[in-house]
Scaffold this motif. Sequence first.
Motif, PDB file in Angstrom:
ATOM      1  N   VAL A 114       0.853  -1.188   0.000  1.00 17.66           N
ATOM      2  CA  VAL A 114       0.000   0.000   0.000  1.00 17.66           C
ATOM      3  C   VAL A 114       0.890   1.241   0.000  1.00 17.66           C
ATOM      4  O   VAL A 114       1.711   1.418   0.906  1.00 17.66           O
ATOM      5  CB  VAL A 114      -0.918   0.017   1.240  1.00 17.66           C
ATOM      6  CG1 VAL A 114      -1.616   1.368   1.383  1.00 17.66           C
ATOM      7  CG2 VAL A 114      -1.949  -1.098   1.155  1.00 17.66           C
ATOM      8  N   PRO A 115       0.773   2.123  -0.985  1.00 22.48           N
ATOM      9  CA  PRO A 115       1.583   3.346  -1.000  1.00 22.48           C
ATOM     10  C   PRO A 115       1.253   4.232   0.204  1.00 22.48           C
ATOM     11  O   PRO A 115       0.082   4.421   0.547  1.00 22.48           O
ATOM     12  CB  PRO A 115       1.174   4.023  -2.306  1.00 22.48           C
ATOM     13  CG  PRO A 115       0.594   2.935  -3.148  1.00 22.48           C
ATOM     14  CD  PRO A 115      -0.064   2.000  -2.193  1.00 22.48           C
ATOM     15  N   ASP A 117       1.384   7.388   0.436  1.00 22.52           N
ATOM     16  CA  ASP A 117       0.597   8.558   0.039  1.00 22.52           C
ATOM     17  C   ASP A 117      -0.891   8.218  -0.021  1.00 22.52           C
ATOM     18  O   ASP A 117      -1.739   9.044   0.333  1.00 22.52           O
ATOM     19  CB  ASP A 117       1.067   9.088  -1.307  1.00 22.52           C
ATOM     20  CG  ASP A 117       2.390   9.837  -1.218  1.00 22.52           C
ATOM     21  OD1 ASP A 117       2.796  10.180  -0.086  1.00 22.52           O
ATOM     22  OD2 ASP A 117       3.007  10.066  -2.271  1.00 22.52           O
ATOM     23  N   ALA A 118      -1.212   7.017  -0.474  1.00 25.15           N
ATOM     24  CA  ALA A 118      -2.613   6.607  -0.551  1.00 25.15           C
ATOM     25  C   ALA A 118      -3.218   6.482   0.840  1.00 25.15           C
ATOM     26  O   ALA A 118      -4.356   6.894   1.084  1.00 25.15           O
ATOM     27  CB  ALA A 118      -2.732   5.283  -1.300  1.00 25.15           C
ATOM     28  N   ALA A 119      -2.445   5.920   1.775  1.00 20.93           N
ATOM     29  CA  ALA A 119      -2.932   5.780   3.157  1.00 20.93           C
ATOM     30  C   ALA A 119      -3.097   7.143   3.812  1.00 20.93           C
ATOM     31  O   ALA A 119      -4.088   7.388   4.518  1.00 20.93           O
ATOM     32  CB  ALA A 119      -1.976   4.909   3.966  1.00 20.93           C
ATOM     33  N   ALA A 121      -3.692   9.936   2.341  1.00 14.90           N
ATOM     34  CA  ALA A 121      -4.808  10.650   1.748  1.00 14.90           C
ATOM     35  C   ALA A 121      -6.111  10.322   2.469  1.00 14.90           C
ATOM     36  O   ALA A 121      -7.023  11.149   2.535  1.00 14.90           O
ATOM     37  CB  ALA A 121      -4.929  10.292   0.264  1.00 14.90           C
ATOM     38  N   ILE A 122      -6.176   9.132   3.034  1.00 16.57           N
ATOM     39  CA  ILE A 122      -7.361   8.713   3.785  1.00 16.57           C
ATOM     40  C   ILE A 122      -7.305   9.252   5.204  1.00 16.57           C
ATOM     41  O   ILE A 122      -8.297   9.778   5.720  1.00 16.57           O
ATOM     42  CB  ILE A 122      -7.464   7.173   3.777  1.00 16.57           C
ATOM     43  CG1 ILE A 122      -7.675   6.667   2.347  1.00 16.57           C
ATOM     44  CG2 ILE A 122      -8.599   6.698   4.693  1.00 16.57           C
ATOM     45  CD1 ILE A 122      -7.501   5.179   2.181  1.00 16.57           C
ATOM     46  N   ARG A 149      -4.920   1.128   5.491  1.00 13.94           N
ATOM     47  CA  ARG A 149      -4.334   0.048   4.689  1.00 13.94           C
ATOM     48  C   ARG A 149      -5.428  -0.718   3.937  1.00 13.94           C
ATOM     49  O   ARG A 149      -5.282  -1.041   2.762  1.00 13.94           O
ATOM     50  CB  ARG A 149      -3.561  -0.896   5.611  1.00 13.94           C
ATOM     51  CG  ARG A 149      -2.820  -2.018   4.909  1.00 13.94           C
ATOM     52  CD  ARG A 149      -2.058  -2.845   5.918  1.00 13.94           C
ATOM     53  NE  ARG A 149      -2.965  -3.421   6.906  1.00 13.94           N
ATOM     54  CZ  ARG A 149      -2.546  -4.003   8.045  1.00 13.94           C
ATOM     55  NH1 ARG A 149      -1.249  -4.050   8.331  1.00 13.94           N
ATOM     56  NH2 ARG A 149      -3.418  -4.524   8.873  1.00 13.94           N
ATOM     57  N   ALA A 152      -7.049   1.751   1.232  1.00 14.97           N
ATOM     58  CA  ALA A 152      -6.131   2.165   0.170  1.00 14.97           C
ATOM     59  C   ALA A 152      -5.995   1.101  -0.914  1.00 14.97           C
ATOM     60  O   ALA A 152      -5.494   1.388  -2.008  1.00 14.97           O
ATOM     61  CB  ALA A 152      -4.757   2.498   0.749  1.00 14.97           C
ATOM     62  N   ARG A 153      -6.459  -0.106  -0.627  1.00 14.81           N
ATOM     63  CA  ARG A 153      -6.460  -1.160  -1.648  1.00 14.81           C
ATOM     64  C   ARG A 153      -7.652  -1.015  -2.602  1.00 14.81           C
ATOM     65  O   ARG A 153      -7.848  -1.855  -3.480  1.00 14.81           O
ATOM     66  CB  ARG A 153      -6.523  -2.534  -0.968  1.00 14.81           C
ATOM     67  CG  ARG A 153      -5.313  -2.874  -0.115  1.00 14.81           C
ATOM     68  CD  ARG A 153      -5.424  -4.308   0.382  1.00 14.81           C
ATOM     69  NE  ARG A 153      -4.296  -4.688   1.213  1.00 14.81           N
ATOM     70  CZ  ARG A 153      -4.383  -5.052   2.486  1.00 14.81           C
ATOM     71  NH1 ARG A 153      -5.576  -5.065   3.088  1.00 14.81           N
ATOM     72  NH2 ARG A 153      -3.314  -5.397   3.168  1.00 14.81           N
ATOM     73  N   ASN A 154      -8.467   0.000  -2.387  1.00 13.29           N
ATOM     74  CA  ASN A 154      -9.638   0.255  -3.224  1.00 13.29           C
ATOM     75  C   ASN A 154     -10.574  -0.948  -3.285  1.00 13.29           C
ATOM     76  O   ASN A 154     -10.889  -1.457  -4.376  1.00 13.29           O
ATOM     77  CB  ASN A 154      -9.207   0.671  -4.639  1.00 13.29           C
ATOM     78  CG  ASN A 154      -8.504   2.003  -4.656  1.00 13.29           C
ATOM     79  OD1 ASN A 154      -8.949   2.954  -4.027  1.00 13.29           O
ATOM     80  ND2 ASN A 154      -7.380   2.067  -5.354  1.00 13.29           N
ATOM     81  N   ARG A 186     -16.572   6.520  -3.020  1.00 15.82           N
ATOM     82  CA  ARG A 186     -15.955   5.480  -3.860  1.00 15.82           C
ATOM     83  C   ARG A 186     -16.860   4.287  -4.101  1.00 15.82           C
ATOM     84  O   ARG A 186     -16.465   3.338  -4.770  1.00 15.82           O
ATOM     85  CB  ARG A 186     -14.633   5.030  -3.232  1.00 15.82           C
ATOM     86  CG  ARG A 186     -13.564   6.114  -3.252  1.00 15.82           C
ATOM     87  CD  ARG A 186     -12.220   5.541  -2.934  1.00 15.82           C
ATOM     88  NE  ARG A 186     -11.996   5.484  -1.496  1.00 15.82           N
ATOM     89  CZ  ARG A 186     -11.092   4.712  -0.911  1.00 15.82           C
ATOM     90  NH1 ARG A 186     -10.367   3.885  -1.635  1.00 15.82           N
ATOM     91  NH2 ARG A 186     -10.924   4.746   0.390  1.00 15.82           N
TER      92      ARG A 186
END
Length: 246
Positions: A114-115, A117-119, A121-122, A149, A152-154, A186
Amino acid sequence: MTTTATERTTGETVLDCAGLDAGYGGAVVCRGLDLRVRAGEVVALIGANGAGKSTTMLTVAGELAPLAGTVSVLGSDAGTSLAARARRGLSYVTEERSVIMGLTAAENLKLAAVPADAACAIFPELRPLLGRQAGLLSGGEQQMLTLARALARNPRLLLADELSLGLAPQIVARLLAVVRAAADERGVGVLLVEQHVRQVLQVADRVYVMRRGRVIVEGTAAEIAADLDTVRRAYLSGVADDETPT
């Protein structure tokens, strides 16, 4: 204008359980469960300790095989493993915070591919904590890391079992707000087990109330909120006063 639960539109069915019996080693804990979650919908599963909520979640996740009935997760019938369901778009947050305490927050995210930055952002609160060992984070920070985590995996379907366990009400509110936003923004379908009844009613679309392995009441969050006496009776059936809903 604030959108209410009844005004939200939801999409395809991402979880469908029909006549589900669940349990361990052939011993039935939950009987005849009919549960459904659609994309963009937050569904709460509430009830006293021992009502069968976690057993239900484990069965939906693929960790336990159904004893009877059917489970369809993301269009796949029961029988697939948790790993297979995760590849199809399921994320599962268990009641035990699944962080590796000796690794930093950033390393925990990297291990899960998991990047950071993605985590962040949440949960922007995680940004200054990335270099800190997970074991040195507060319980709330650990749960933010765990939930970030997972989201962020969408995923298309999120299962969350007791996000609030041992946490202060303001942290619970923050976690639930992020869950609600994942559904709204989402289209994530969410099945949420939660003890903080009043707080979860503020973010859920629909609610199932369990008692002794069965669903005894179901309805919209507004309908359940208007009939909290029924919820209290479900909690008081065989449990101590200090386990009543908050």
